[in-house]
Design an enzyme around this catalytic site. Structure first.
Site, mmCIF file in Angstrom:
data_model
loop_
_atom_site.group_PDB
_atom_site.id
_atom_site.type_symbol
_atom_site.label_atom_id
_atom_site.label_comp_id
_atom_site.label_asym_id
_atom_site.label_seq_id
_atom_site.Cartn_x
_atom_site.Cartn_y
_atom_site.Cartn_z
ATOM 1 N N LYS A 36 20.858 -0.261 49.405
ATOM 2 C CA LYS A 36 21.419 0.886 50.223
ATOM 3 C C LYS A 36 22.309 1.896 49.573
ATOM 4 O O LYS A 36 23.380 1.419 48.925
ATOM 5 C CB LYS A 36 22.277 0.139 51.231
ATOM 6 C CG LYS A 36 21.665 -0.726 52.445
ATOM 7 C CD LYS A 36 22.256 -1.546 53.462
ATOM 8 C CE LYS A 36 22.523 -1.092 54.639
ATOM 9 N NZ LYS A 36 23.361 -1.890 55.520
HETATM 10 C C1 E4P Z 1 22.669 -1.536 59.081
HETATM 11 O O1 E4P Z 1 22.314 -1.790 57.924
HETATM 12 C C2 E4P Z 1 24.203 -1.649 59.276
HETATM 13 O O2 E4P Z 1 24.758 -2.734 58.549
HETATM 14 C C3 E4P Z 1 24.577 -1.578 60.687
HETATM 15 O O3 E4P Z 1 23.433 -1.713 61.631
HETATM 16 C C4 E4P Z 1 25.954 -1.241 61.296
HETATM 17 O O4 E4P Z 1 25.999 -1.550 62.561
HETATM 18 P P1 E4P Z 1 27.481 -1.340 63.353
HETATM 19 O O5 E4P Z 1 27.609 0.077 63.612
HETATM 20 O O6 E4P Z 1 27.510 -2.153 64.574
HETATM 21 O O7 E4P Z 1 28.702 -1.630 62.250
#
Ligand code: E4P
Length: 294
Positions: free
Chosen positions: A113
């Protein structure tokens, strides 16, 4: 057990292998997992370890993260496990790509990521040339998704882009429409980028992602448990997200833009406040587990 699988792949958004196992037992499968520094900081074993013997050094933190993803890796299917590099607003692409190169060796089904920033996209363009699978995170605009497409053109491995639905809803904007717009824009492309609906806050987001034909969706275990408790409903393509904020007020629609996917990626508008805030939050959560260096 799920009787009829949605065509959208299901990923757990979390940092705890026990949750992944719990959902796998409930569904009979889990397609993949996404992790991030905030989710890892919430891992119960890391919290226990910090409570017992204090915060972690950077090496200990990395080794804990590696252990977590190594435990999750065999529990999931072909959507893999997304591992996030540690980057702040100053981190250069070469540093991110070097972390990504190392993290990619941790497990056989890793996706690395990187944030949807100029340096994150540069890191992705380096990584895809090395056949590293990437997941471009903190995506809040169609322009950022167009840049992901252009920067990773020619990738021989899968590329994900993660539009964050819930965080757009939080500022009064209908996040589901970003998923819809990116899907529509990518229809004209070569399909090398796969849309992973992220920041899912409730089952309405999940069902809307299915209805829009998102290829993948990542949600916290508790959302999947709510969906299971409802009897695993599957919407048809006419399903419409309620698109209301916490007070019942309508969320602002996002207009579709005609963008040229063949343009050089650097030409797209990449700056977004929510991307900047998201990076700052990840840094703060990551640092909350770290010993202060002397
Ligand atoms: C995805 O890869 C992220 O980790 C995640 O969906 C973030 O979600 P949030 O906005 O609830 O922190």
């Amino acid at each position: 057990m799920i009787k009829q699988k949605p065509s959208t792949k299901l990923l757990i958004d979390g940092g705890d292998p026990n949750e992944t196992r719990r959902i796998r037992d409930l569904f009979g499968f889990v397609d993949g997992q996404t992790t991030n520094p905030s989710l890892v900081a919430k891992n119960p074993e890391i919290k226990q370890r910090i409570a017992a013997s204090g915060k972690l050094s950077q090496d200990e933190e990395e080794s804990e993260y590696k252990k977590i993803v190594q435990r999750i890796s065999p529990l999931v299917g072909d959507a893999g496990v997304s591992i996030e590099v540690f980057s702040d607003l100053k981190t250069k692409a070469e540093e991110m790509a070097s972390q990504g190169r190392n993290m990619f060796t941790w497990i056989p089904n890793a996706y690395i990521k990187y944030p949807c920033t100029h340096e994150g996209l540069r890191a992705a363009s380096i990584s895809v040339k090395e056949r590293i699978r990437v997941n471009m995170t903190l995506c809040f605009s169609q322009e950022q998704a167009a840049a992901v497409y252009a920067a990773t053109m020619g990738a021989s491995e899968a590329v994900y882009v993660s539009p964050f639905i819930g965080r757009l809803d939080d500022i009064g904007v209908n996040g589901i429409e970003l998923v819809k717009n990116i899907n529509k824009m990518y229809e004209r492309g070569d399909h090398h980028v796969h849309v992973l609906a992220a920041s899912i806050r409730h089952t309405d987001h999940l069902l809307s992602s299915f209805a829009l034909g998102a290829e993948l969706a990542t949600a916290p275990a508790k959302i999947f448990e709510e969906w299971a408790a409802q009897g695993y409903p599957l919407p048809d393509e006419k399903y419409v997200c309620k698109a209301l904020d916490g007070k019942g007020k309508s969320l602002k629609p996002i207009e579709y833009k005609e963008l040229n996917l063949d343009a050089p990626w650097e030409r797209f508008e990449l700056a977004h406040d929510l991307t900047t805030q998201g990076i700052k939050k990840f840094v703060a959560d990551y640092e909350s587990t770290l010993k202060r260096s002397a």
